[in-house]
Motif scaffolding. Structure first.
Motif, PDB file in Angstrom:
ATOM      1  N   MET A 121       1.489  -1.511  -0.031  1.00 47.17           N
ATOM      2  CA  MET A 121      -0.288   0.100   0.018  1.00 47.17           C
ATOM      3  C   MET A 121       0.706   0.942  -0.035  1.00 47.17           C
ATOM      4  N   TYR A 122       0.587   2.392  -0.598  1.00 46.38           N
ATOM      5  CA  TYR A 122       1.473   3.737  -0.784  1.00 46.38           C
ATOM      6  C   TYR A 122       2.473   3.218  -1.584  1.00 46.38           C
ATOM      7  N   GLY A 123       2.725   2.435  -1.771  1.00 48.78           N
ATOM      8  CA  GLY A 123       4.094   2.286  -2.857  1.00 48.78           C
ATOM      9  C   GLY A 123       4.956   1.709  -1.591  1.00 48.78           C
ATOM     10  N   MET A 124       4.569   0.341  -1.161  1.00 45.79           N
ATOM     11  CA  MET A 124       5.397   0.026   0.007  1.00 45.79           C
ATOM     12  C   MET A 124       5.203  -1.284   0.370  1.00 45.79           C
ATOM     13  N   SER A 125       5.795  -1.731   1.492  1.00 39.95           N
ATOM     14  CA  SER A 125       5.360  -2.644   1.817  1.00 39.95           C
ATOM     15  C   SER A 125       4.756  -2.896   3.278  1.00 39.95           C
ATOM     16  N   VAL A 126       3.679  -2.844   3.584  1.00 39.74           N
ATOM     17  CA  VAL A 126       2.796  -2.666   5.149  1.00 39.74           C
ATOM     18  C   VAL A 126       2.520  -3.369   5.397  1.00 39.74           C
ATOM     19  N   LEU A 127       2.407  -3.312   6.957  1.00 42.82           N
ATOM     20  CA  LEU A 127       1.730  -4.327   7.622  1.00 42.82           C
ATOM     21  C   LEU A 127       0.478  -3.750   7.721  1.00 42.82           C
ATOM     22  N   THR A 128      -1.087  -4.766   8.089  1.00 48.72           N
ATOM     23  CA  THR A 128      -2.438  -4.150   8.161  1.00 48.72           C
ATOM     24  C   THR A 128      -2.803  -5.465   9.325  1.00 48.72           C
ATOM     25  N   THR A 129      -4.032  -4.632  10.265  1.00 45.42           N
ATOM     26  CA  THR A 129      -4.081  -5.872  11.375  1.00 45.42           C
ATOM     27  C   THR A 129      -6.028  -5.859  10.565  1.00 45.42           C
ATOM     28  N   ASN A 130      -6.622  -6.737  10.303  1.00 46.62           N
ATOM     29  CA  ASN A 130      -8.012  -7.316   9.729  1.00 46.62           C
ATOM     30  C   ASN A 130      -8.217  -5.495   8.943  1.00 46.62           C
TER      31      ASN A 130
ATOM     32  N   ARG B 230      -6.438  -2.870   7.928  1.00 45.14           N
ATOM     33  CA  ARG B 230      -6.021  -1.983   7.265  1.00 45.14           C
ATOM     34  C   ARG B 230      -4.337  -2.139   7.899  1.00 45.14           C
ATOM     35  N   ALA B 231      -3.758  -0.350   7.533  1.00 45.77           N
ATOM     36  CA  ALA B 231      -2.308  -0.563   7.150  1.00 45.77           C
ATOM     37  C   ALA B 231      -2.166   0.182   8.723  1.00 45.77           C
ATOM     38  N   PHE B 232      -0.729  -0.363   9.178  1.00 41.11           N
ATOM     39  CA  PHE B 232      -0.986   0.612  10.633  1.00 41.11           C
ATOM     40  C   PHE B 232       0.775   0.304  10.442  1.00 41.11           C
ATOM     41  N   ALA B 233       1.499   0.035   9.264  1.00 39.71           N
ATOM     42  CA  ALA B 233       3.330  -0.136  10.000  1.00 39.71           C
ATOM     43  C   ALA B 233       3.765  -0.175   8.200  1.00 39.71           C
ATOM     44  N   GLY B 234       4.644   0.483   7.964  1.00 41.55           N
ATOM     45  CA  GLY B 234       5.259  -0.797   6.357  1.00 41.55           C
ATOM     46  C   GLY B 234       6.803   0.587   6.833  1.00 41.55           C
ATOM     47  N   LEU B 235       7.329   0.249   6.173  1.00 44.66           N
ATOM     48  CA  LEU B 235       9.346   0.127   5.350  1.00 44.66           C
ATOM     49  C   LEU B 235       9.303   0.986   4.183  1.00 44.66           C
ATOM     50  N   LEU B 236       9.769   2.516   3.873  1.00 41.26           N
ATOM     51  CA  LEU B 236       9.612   3.719   2.837  1.00 41.26           C
ATOM     52  C   LEU B 236      11.259   3.608   3.503  1.00 41.26           C
TER      53      LEU B 236
ATOM     54  N   LEU C 250      11.739  12.012  17.616  1.00 41.68           N
ATOM     55  CA  LEU C 250      13.068  11.441  17.732  1.00 41.68           C
ATOM     56  C   LEU C 250      13.542  11.922  17.147  1.00 41.68           C
ATOM     57  N   LYS C 251      14.511  12.692  16.379  1.00 44.16           N
ATOM     58  CA  LYS C 251      15.516  12.703  15.553  1.00 44.16           C
ATOM     59  C   LYS C 251      15.706  12.625  14.326  1.00 44.16           C
ATOM     60  N   GLY C 252      15.302  13.195  13.429  1.00 50.44           N
ATOM     61  CA  GLY C 252      14.792  12.718  11.903  1.00 50.44           C
ATOM     62  C   GLY C 252      13.701  12.244  11.504  1.00 50.44           C
ATOM     63  N   ALA C 253      13.169  11.929  12.759  1.00 51.26           N
ATOM     64  CA  ALA C 253      11.565  11.341  12.090  1.00 51.26           C
ATOM     65  C   ALA C 253      10.739  12.743  12.119  1.00 51.26           C
ATOM     66  N   GLU C 254       9.448  12.616  10.939  1.00 51.48           N
ATOM     67  CA  GLU C 254       8.953  13.476  10.279  1.00 51.48           C
ATOM     68  C   GLU C 254       7.457  12.981   9.621  1.00 51.48           C
ATOM     69  N   ALA C 255       6.534  13.683   9.320  1.00 54.17           N
ATOM     70  CA  ALA C 255       5.462  12.973   8.988  1.00 54.17           C
ATOM     71  C   ALA C 255       5.511  12.976   7.736  1.00 54.17           C
ATOM     72  N   TYR C 256       4.492  11.078   7.086  1.00 52.50           N
ATOM     73  CA  TYR C 256       4.933  10.691   6.358  1.00 52.50           C
ATOM     74  C   TYR C 256       4.070  11.403   5.262  1.00 52.50           C
ATOM     75  N   VAL C 257       4.857  11.885   4.171  1.00 46.53           N
ATOM     76  CA  VAL C 257       4.516  12.351   3.098  1.00 46.53           C
ATOM     77  C   VAL C 257       4.736  11.169   1.469  1.00 46.53           C
ATOM     78  N   MET C 258       3.593  11.855   0.863  1.00 46.20           N
ATOM     79  CA  MET C 258       2.908  10.095   0.314  1.00 46.20           C
ATOM     80  C   MET C 258       4.094  11.399  -1.275  1.00 46.20           C
ATOM     81  N   LYS C 259       4.163  10.432  -2.564  1.00 38.68           N
ATOM     82  CA  LYS C 259       4.717  11.225  -3.531  1.00 38.68           C
ATOM     83  C   LYS C 259       3.963  11.752  -4.168  1.00 38.68           C
TER      84      LYS C 259
END
Length: 105
Positions: free
Chosen positions: A27-36, A38-44, A63-72
């Motif tokens: 989902m969202y162009g990446m591998s994600v984990l879903t529960t029931n 609903r996507a909840f985590a992925g690696l970008l 956390l240092k370097g953490a930021e909002a997720y912005v899609m392409k």
């Protein structure tokens, strides 16, 4: 250990612990984990991307370097944060928080 290997260990752990509920998807162009469904985590790239409630989102964003997720396309996904591999020690807890949050609604 690379971010991809760290993420794969996380995936294996969550799928094993929550066998009937957690699935691997794309989902969202990446591998994600879903529960029931609903996507909840992925690696970008080398970042864990997780969807969190407001309190956990604020903590993760600090956390240092953490930021909002912005899609392409430039769209910011509400409640999703990118956490760099620098903070891999937080990935397990964040992904579990994200799984619980996804199950709540």
């Amino acid at each position: 250990m690379s971010a991809k290997k760290q993420y794969q260990e996380l995936v294996n752990r969550l799928v094993t612990m929550h066998r009937s509920e957690v699935k691997v998807s794309k989902m969202y162009g990446m591998s994600v984990l879903t529960t029931n469904g609903r996507a909840f985590a992925g690696l970008l790239n080398d970042d864990l991307v997780v969807r969190l409630d407001k309190l956990e989102y604020a903590r993760a964003s600090g956390l240092k370097g953490a930021e909002a997720y912005v899609m392409k396309n430039g769209q910011v996904l509400p409640d999703w944060v990118r956490v760099p591999v620098l903070h891999v020690s937080h990935w397990r807890g964040l992904s579990e928080d994200a799984r619980v949050h996804a199950n709540q609604g």
